[in-house]
Write a protein that holds these residues in place. Sequence first.
Motif, short mmCIF file in Angstrom:
data_model
loop_
_atom_site.label_atom_id
_atom_site.label_comp_id
_atom_site.label_asym_id
_atom_site.label_seq_id
_atom_site.Cartn_x
_atom_site.Cartn_y
_atom_site.Cartn_z
N ASN A 48 0.83 -1.22 0.00
CA ASN A 48 0.00 0.00 0.00
C ASN A 48 0.85 1.25 0.00
O ASN A 48 0.61 2.20 -0.75
CB ASN A 48 -0.89 0.04 1.24
CG ASN A 48 -2.12 -0.81 1.07
OD1 ASN A 48 -2.47 -1.16 -0.05
ND2 ASN A 48 -2.76 -1.15 2.17
N GLN A 49 1.83 1.24 0.87
CA GLN A 49 2.68 2.43 0.96
C GLN A 49 3.42 2.65 -0.35
O GLN A 49 3.56 3.78 -0.83
CB GLN A 49 3.68 2.28 2.11
CG GLN A 49 3.01 2.39 3.47
CD GLN A 49 4.02 2.28 4.61
OE1 GLN A 49 5.22 2.41 4.40
NE2 GLN A 49 3.53 2.00 5.79
N ASN A 51 2.50 1.68 -3.33
CA ASN A 51 1.55 2.13 -4.35
C ASN A 51 1.23 3.62 -4.21
O ASN A 51 0.92 4.29 -5.18
CB ASN A 51 0.27 1.31 -4.30
CG ASN A 51 0.42 -0.02 -5.02
OD1 ASN A 51 1.25 -0.14 -5.92
ND2 ASN A 51 -0.34 -1.02 -4.62
N GLN A 52 1.30 4.08 -2.99
CA GLN A 52 1.00 5.50 -2.79
C GLN A 52 2.12 6.39 -3.30
O GLN A 52 1.89 7.45 -3.85
CB GLN A 52 0.73 5.77 -1.31
CG GLN A 52 -0.60 5.16 -0.88
CD GLN A 52 -1.02 5.55 0.52
OE1 GLN A 52 -0.36 6.35 1.17
NE2 GLN A 52 -2.11 4.99 0.98
N ASP A 109 -2.19 2.18 8.72
CA ASP A 109 -2.52 3.54 8.34
C ASP A 109 -4.01 3.58 8.09
O ASP A 109 -4.51 2.98 7.16
CB ASP A 109 -1.76 3.90 7.06
CG ASP A 109 -2.00 5.34 6.68
OD1 ASP A 109 -1.34 5.80 5.76
OD2 ASP A 109 -2.86 5.98 7.31
N LEU A 140 -7.65 5.07 1.62
CA LEU A 140 -6.69 4.98 0.53
C LEU A 140 -7.17 5.80 -0.65
O LEU A 140 -8.35 5.87 -0.91
CB LEU A 140 -6.55 3.52 0.10
CG LEU A 140 -5.94 2.63 1.15
CD1 LEU A 140 -6.12 1.18 0.74
CD2 LEU A 140 -4.48 2.95 1.34
N PRO A 141 -6.24 6.39 -1.36
CA PRO A 141 -6.66 7.10 -2.57
C PRO A 141 -7.34 6.12 -3.49
O PRO A 141 -6.90 4.99 -3.63
CB PRO A 141 -5.33 7.56 -3.18
CG PRO A 141 -4.31 7.40 -2.13
CD PRO A 141 -4.82 6.39 -1.16
#
Length: 726
Positions: free
Chosen positions: A219-220, A222-223, A447, A451-452
């Motif tokens: 996730n991190q 991908n952000q 977190d 998520l976006p």
Amino acid sequence: MGRPYWNRHKARRKSESEKRLVCEKYLHISTMTLTEEIRRCLRMPTFDNWQWEDEEILLLLQQMYVDLDLLKKFDIDLNVLRKFLCQVYMNYNEVPFHNFQHCFTVSQMMYGIIWCLNLPDKIGDLETLILLTSCICHDLDHPGFNNIYQINARTELALRYNDISPLENHHCSVAFNILEDPTANVFRSFPPEVYKSVREGIIRCILATDMARHNEILNQFNQIAPEFDYNNRAHINLLCMVLIKVSDISNEARPMDVAEPWLDCLLQEFFEQSDREKMEGLPVTPFMDRDKITKPSSQCSFIGFVLLPLFEAIGRLYPELDTLIVNPVREALDYYRKLNEASRRNLEQPASPTPAVNEQKETTASIADSSSIKSSEQQAGQHLFDNEGKTMDHPTIVGATPTTPISRERSFSQEEEIRRFSFGLDADTFTEVEICEKTFSFKISTDIRPLPGWSNNGGGNGTCNGRQPSSTFRRASLAVMSASLAESARILAGGTARSATSSPTQSGPCTYRGAVIQEEEDEITLDIPTVATASIHNGVVLDMHKETLESLDLQHNGQQKGRAEITAPLASVEDVTDSVVAVAPVATASRQPSRDNPLLIRLRQWTDRFGLNPVRSASAEPPENGAADVPKSPKLLGSRKIVSNSLSRLFSRSSSHKAAQQQQSMANSVASPESNYLPMPASSAGSRRRSKTIINATEMSRSLDDVTAAHMITDSTNHPSQKRLD
Ligand SMILES: Nc1nc2c(ncn2[C@@H]2O[C@H](COP(=O)(O)O)[C@@H](O)[C@H]2O)c(=O)[nH]1
Ligand SMILES: [Zn+2]
């Protein structure tokens, strides 16, 4: 102290003398020059590890340092490198999968990626050195039993590292112990501050290989990936973590004849663990259970949910990796999907006398033995997946027209089909990541910001950019929802709004939706998207809809199935972090259970799923005589505990005899924050065998006096068990 993490008596460690002999052989050949051809092949993901002896592999590892020019750049003495490699070799165990050969394949994949991406130019030589060395050390002294076992069995490693990535911490620790010897310390000439950052880097990389952190890291990454910045240290760190993860699970990116034996090794290790779990009365890790998984089902799930999302993420940043490793993984998924479909079809159809059907039966019956499938297919002369003129041998696909070549092209809809198939409908397809997250969830920092790309509106299951949410999104959505509810509860209780770290950060009305709950075997599959609506301004929950404050809609496939009620303000919200307080069914003994609700819920699943299960703690064993020892103080301090304790009581209300006794006993007690245990299911009270108890949600009672929690009221129609797929 603690069970041994390694069964020394039944050890399959190579004897010291055997290992020394390998090292001697290596040292003997260590001055040899490898041909250009070998050195070129060594840079390719197609490299076949199975062709090489251990001493040769040591030489190949040495060659990697040489060809990357790391010895010169970092003043590494060649003899020190040799000693280091020998020590590494000595500290890998003779287990089916996590052995020295695995260390090599991971390092070799990393080496291939380094060359493909020209990484030293992008991230520098030091990071390259860190990456390669981390790969070599990343599974040192792996006992062949993973973290789930370590934690559930309370081994000495789990105790030493407080259940926090016990194995990965151990691998790191062994690595730095090796490096403590100056004659094996490849970093010995480094200035202290450089040594420190190398140590940090290696620890970061090795700890990143814990699959429990897979979604967090992905996730991190991908952000940040869309705006990746090579000058940003955090970005480089994340990239390195992703790269070692990619290398670690990259077997399926290799040619079939290299990858498949690795899968057999892995399943052998898995089965040995689950056998041992059964023997020791521990929870049986479902994706390792020989009675539950098949080779194709295991790979469909792993590749579809874990491997491919990771590879596609790195492929988006580096399109040059597409042909090299991402496409082969897509092809592998396609292959296993077809195999999986075939075996499912075969199971559904009445037995046919054709040899092909019989072969396929063999596939599902004896999944670890694929050689039999292959050889019989070869006999039959079947060639499927014919692609670009190259014919590859693959098992016969029952149900497909044998003469029709099946395209290896990836089809998005096929992929979606797999997702649907294994997403929420088949408990055995829970991935390692999901199980690990569940096992370790209480300590994984999540977190909780949305998520976006997370869709905030509409009914039914939440989607992200039109795709089915992966477990990542499921988990994220749960966390978000619980945070907003906790926040609202805080406001209700007259508390102040939380800091931004635990608050949703956007403004405006938001709808959060929740979970897919999966069940196993005789238990139901329950898909409960939950919806809460909040009005949020700059991360502060100003208001929630009145009905939302009091209840949450529970829907199944877009249809209203019931409500979860918030029955009273939280007494304290200090403990609320990422647990799903609001949707967990909670009851106290203060009211009679309602009897008009047929929705069956396996509460253990809930408690596990929501990280509320305290069963692992030392106090997890139920008192033999029910809850007699539960303190009577009604003062409730922590909502997490409240939920746990309430669930504990609920859990004890199974329809079985023993549970009924427990219920009776519980009824005499009052909720207490100290009663931090989860009574065992009746069938296994006193043992740690996994629960098979099904609890009827109607048996939940409500507390209107002292506990704030969510309570489930469900519709009596449309029993979700009807929706369970076979
Ligand atoms: N079902 C599958 N699981 C796989 C496969 N390749 C790897 N894995 C799992 O990932 C972890 C990686 O972590 P490690 O550092 O312990 O190696 C490994 O343990 C496996 O459980 C696969 O092809 N299929
Ligand atoms: Zn590994």
